[in-house]
Design a protein around this motif. Sequence first.
Motif, PDB file in Angstrom:
ATOM      1  N   ARG A  54       0.865  -1.257   0.156  1.00 37.28           N
ATOM      2  CA  ARG A  54       0.143   0.037  -0.058  1.00 37.28           C
ATOM      3  C   ARG A  54       1.064   1.221   0.072  1.00 37.28           C
ATOM      4  N   TYR A  55       0.525   2.425  -0.797  1.00 36.35           N
ATOM      5  CA  TYR A  55       1.224   3.514  -0.935  1.00 36.35           C
ATOM      6  C   TYR A  55       0.558   4.658  -0.642  1.00 36.35           C
ATOM      7  N   MET A  56       1.157   5.728   0.153  1.00 33.56           N
ATOM      8  CA  MET A  56       0.716   7.007   0.138  1.00 33.56           C
ATOM      9  C   MET A  56       0.884   7.740  -1.291  1.00 33.56           C
ATOM     10  N   ALA A  57      -0.131   8.230  -1.773  1.00 30.50           N
ATOM     11  CA  ALA A  57       0.353   9.244  -3.069  1.00 30.50           C
ATOM     12  C   ALA A  57      -0.427  10.635  -2.588  1.00 30.50           C
ATOM     13  N   LYS A  58       0.479  11.758  -3.499  1.00 27.29           N
ATOM     14  CA  LYS A  58      -0.064  13.026  -2.966  1.00 27.29           C
ATOM     15  C   LYS A  58      -1.396  13.020  -3.998  1.00 27.29           C
ATOM     16  N   ALA A  59      -2.181  13.889  -3.104  1.00 26.78           N
ATOM     17  CA  ALA A  59      -3.850  13.876  -3.318  1.00 26.78           C
ATOM     18  C   ALA A  59      -4.229  14.476  -4.629  1.00 26.78           C
ATOM     19  N   GLU A  60      -3.123  15.244  -5.251  1.00 28.00           N
ATOM     20  CA  GLU A  60      -3.577  15.886  -6.609  1.00 28.00           C
ATOM     21  C   GLU A  60      -3.903  14.726  -7.682  1.00 28.00           C
ATOM     22  N   PHE A  61      -3.138  13.647  -7.602  1.00 26.37           N
ATOM     23  CA  PHE A  61      -3.482  12.615  -8.431  1.00 26.37           C
ATOM     24  C   PHE A  61      -4.770  11.998  -8.325  1.00 26.37           C
ATOM     25  N   PHE A  62      -5.625  12.254  -7.063  1.00 29.25           N
ATOM     26  CA  PHE A  62      -6.890  11.569  -6.894  1.00 29.25           C
ATOM     27  C   PHE A  62      -8.023  12.455  -7.435  1.00 29.25           C
ATOM     28  N   ARG A  63      -7.285  13.841  -7.804  1.00 27.14           N
ATOM     29  CA  ARG A  63      -8.219  14.727  -8.361  1.00 27.14           C
ATOM     30  C   ARG A  63      -8.429  14.833 -10.071  1.00 27.14           C
ATOM     31  N   MET A  64      -7.464  13.754 -10.581  1.00 22.77           N
ATOM     32  CA  MET A  64      -7.532  13.546 -11.961  1.00 22.77           C
ATOM     33  C   MET A  64      -8.367  12.331 -12.152  1.00 22.77           C
ATOM     34  N   ARG A  65      -9.407  12.799 -13.335  1.00 16.25           N
ATOM     35  CA  ARG A  65     -10.598  11.888 -13.462  1.00 16.25           C
ATOM     36  C   ARG A  65      -9.927  10.457 -14.014  1.00 16.25           C
ATOM     37  N   LEU A  66      -8.977  10.725 -14.697  1.00 17.82           N
ATOM     38  CA  LEU A  66      -8.557   9.280 -15.578  1.00 17.82           C
ATOM     39  C   LEU A  66      -7.641   8.632 -14.552  1.00 17.82           C
ATOM     40  N   LEU A  67      -6.795   9.150 -13.756  1.00 19.85           N
ATOM     41  CA  LEU A  67      -5.812   8.876 -12.869  1.00 19.85           C
ATOM     42  C   LEU A  67      -6.166   8.046 -11.742  1.00 19.85           C
ATOM     43  N   ARG A  68      -7.512   8.775 -10.974  1.00 21.17           N
ATOM     44  CA  ARG A  68      -7.999   8.112  -9.887  1.00 21.17           C
ATOM     45  C   ARG A  68      -8.281   6.651  -9.716  1.00 21.17           C
ATOM     46  N   PRO A  69      -9.033   6.085 -10.651  1.00 20.61           N
ATOM     47  CA  PRO A  69      -9.436   4.635 -10.795  1.00 20.61           C
ATOM     48  C   PRO A  69      -8.149   4.012 -10.593  1.00 20.61           C
ATOM     49  N   VAL A  70      -7.033   4.313 -11.411  1.00 17.45           N
ATOM     50  CA  VAL A  70      -5.764   3.482 -11.341  1.00 17.45           C
ATOM     51  C   VAL A  70      -5.304   3.578  -9.847  1.00 17.45           C
ATOM     52  N   MET A  71      -5.206   4.671  -9.360  1.00 15.96           N
ATOM     53  CA  MET A  71      -4.636   4.689  -7.956  1.00 15.96           C
ATOM     54  C   MET A  71      -5.499   3.682  -7.076  1.00 15.96           C
ATOM     55  N   GLU A  72      -6.744   4.002  -7.218  1.00 15.75           N
ATOM     56  CA  GLU A  72      -7.484   3.186  -6.274  1.00 15.75           C
ATOM     57  C   GLU A  72      -7.557   1.654  -6.311  1.00 15.75           C
ATOM     58  N   TYR A  74      -4.748   0.004  -7.225  1.00 16.05           N
ATOM     59  CA  TYR A  74      -3.502  -0.548  -6.528  1.00 16.05           C
ATOM     60  C   TYR A  74      -3.564  -0.166  -5.108  1.00 16.05           C
ATOM     61  N   GLY A  75      -4.741   0.107  -4.463  1.00 20.15           N
ATOM     62  CA  GLY A  75      -4.618   0.350  -3.087  1.00 20.15           C
ATOM     63  C   GLY A  75      -3.914   1.499  -2.588  1.00 20.15           C
ATOM     64  N   THR A  76      -3.887   2.555  -3.417  1.00 17.17           N
ATOM     65  CA  THR A  76      -2.905   3.724  -2.987  1.00 17.17           C
ATOM     66  C   THR A  76      -4.219   4.575  -2.277  1.00 17.17           C
ATOM     67  N   PHE A  77      -3.602   5.425  -1.245  1.00 19.75           N
ATOM     68  CA  PHE A  77      -4.338   6.352  -0.641  1.00 19.75           C
ATOM     69  C   PHE A  77      -4.049   7.821  -0.546  1.00 19.75           C
ATOM     70  N   PRO A  78      -4.534   8.796  -0.516  1.00 17.76           N
ATOM     71  CA  PRO A  78      -4.251  10.077  -0.709  1.00 17.76           C
ATOM     72  C   PRO A  78      -3.698  10.714   0.501  1.00 17.76           C
ATOM     73  N   VAL A  79      -2.528  11.627   0.309  1.00 15.12           N
ATOM     74  CA  VAL A  79      -2.246  12.353   1.474  1.00 15.12           C
ATOM     75  C   VAL A  79      -2.024  13.901   0.810  1.00 15.12           C
ATOM     76  N   GLU A  80      -2.192  14.799   1.641  1.00 21.58           N
ATOM     77  CA  GLU A  80      -1.959  16.175   1.351  1.00 21.58           C
ATOM     78  C   GLU A  80      -0.795  16.480   1.959  1.00 21.58           C
ATOM     79  N   ARG A  81       0.310  16.697   0.883  1.00 26.48           N
ATOM     80  CA  ARG A  81       1.736  16.677   1.297  1.00 26.48           C
ATOM     81  C   ARG A  81       1.788  18.070   1.956  1.00 26.48           C
TER      82      ARG A  81
END
Length: 209
Positions: A54-72, A74-81
């Motif tokens: 499991r990875y933390m990834a910067k929250a900006e990635f989760f605000r990208m419509r195409l990228l968010r499903p990929v992040m989720e 693979y079990g990634t969760f957002p962090v506001e750096r």
Amino acid sequence: MEWIQFRIWFARLYRVDLRGRERVPETGPVILCSNHESMIDPWLLGLVTLRPIRYMAKAEFFRMRLLRPVMEAYGTFPVERGTGDRSAVGRAQQLLSEGQALGIFPQGTCLPYRRRPWLRGAAKLALAGGATIVPVCIIGSERALRPGKFKLGLPRIRILVGEPIAVARARPTVAAAKSLTLQIERAVDELRAPYGPPAHAWYPDEPAA
């Protein structure tokens, strides 16, 4: 099964030389701590164990419509750096308490600033929960997908797994976290030493504090 097939494909594509894989504990809370030279490093780090990471990834990635499903997926969760995101820290602590494996890149960025100090987040998590830390060194990923000045390549990549660091549960004071972070950084530097520094197109300035 699809994830396992992807790992096999990825390992073959970059002719990955993986050493020390047997050092990753098969059970229990683990934090894999690696240097960070390229955006593909999380996928490379995933080769060191068959356990889900499991990875933390910067929250900006989760605000990208195409990228968010990929992040989720693979079990990634957002962090506001840079904000001390308590929600992300709490999620990481929960995962470790469940005996899961986290992947953390303490340098915080793969952008090629010459000074990228190792941050204390992984050390704090390990101290608070008593998790094992496994230092990992990824060599050559900046030649596969160069950060900053975009460039693709197909180099041979080495992944070296260091000796696990057993961390007893303790109060994560600043001094304790600093000491453990320095121990992790030195372990990764020792793995890297025979191969020299990464082949970055270095940025001239340091990132803003």
